[in-house]
Design a protein around this motif. Sequence first.
Motif, PDB file in Angstrom:
ATOM      1  N   VAL A  11      12.078   7.323  24.578  1.00 24.11           N
ATOM      2  CA  VAL A  11      12.527   8.694  24.280  1.00 24.11           C
ATOM      3  C   VAL A  11      13.021   8.783  22.838  1.00 24.11           C
ATOM      4  O   VAL A  11      12.715   9.746  22.124  1.00 24.11           O
ATOM      5  N   LEU A  15      11.517  11.163  19.891  1.00 23.67           N
ATOM      6  CA  LEU A  15      12.378  12.105  19.166  1.00 23.67           C
ATOM      7  C   LEU A  15      12.337  11.855  17.665  1.00 23.67           C
ATOM      8  O   LEU A  15      12.324  12.806  16.871  1.00 23.67           O
ATOM      9  N   LEU A  18       9.160  13.346  16.386  1.00 22.48           N
ATOM     10  CA  LEU A  18       9.263  14.797  16.233  1.00 22.48           C
ATOM     11  C   LEU A  18      10.165  15.184  15.067  1.00 22.48           C
ATOM     12  O   LEU A  18       9.933  16.203  14.413  1.00 22.48           O
ATOM     13  N   ALA A  19      11.183  14.391  14.788  1.00 20.23           N
ATOM     14  CA  ALA A  19      12.081  14.676  13.665  1.00 20.23           C
ATOM     15  C   ALA A  19      11.360  14.484  12.330  1.00 20.23           C
ATOM     16  O   ALA A  19      11.767  15.054  11.320  1.00 20.23           O
ATOM     17  N   GLY A  24      11.490  19.372  11.350  1.00 23.10           N
ATOM     18  CA  GLY A  24      12.559  18.427  11.663  1.00 23.10           C
ATOM     19  C   GLY A  24      13.273  17.938  10.412  1.00 23.10           C
ATOM     20  O   GLY A  24      14.501  17.831  10.389  1.00 23.10           O
TER      21      GLY A  24
END
Length: 87
Positions: A11, A15, A18-19, A24
């Motif tokens: 996870v 993340l 995606l950042a 992001g």
Amino acid sequence: MLKLVTLGAIVLLVLLRLAGTRLGARLLGVSHRVLAFVYLAALVVAGVAAVATEQWTLLAVVGVLLVISGVQELRRRLAGRDPVRRR
């Protein structure tokens, strides 16, 4: 317990992935270069931890994310729109 840590690492890597997008980076107030280094460092640490603990699922996720990152970087450089060099 180890499965929970593995899931948490997956996870966290997603993340971080995606950042690393333009949105992001803007929301975090950090440059793409810094996010790229943090992401690659996290992938290396997760890969080493996956091999050390024999978590092959995590190692497969790390491998897939590395391939995706490499292909995306290659496309950016070939298209001439390298966001790392742009200021």
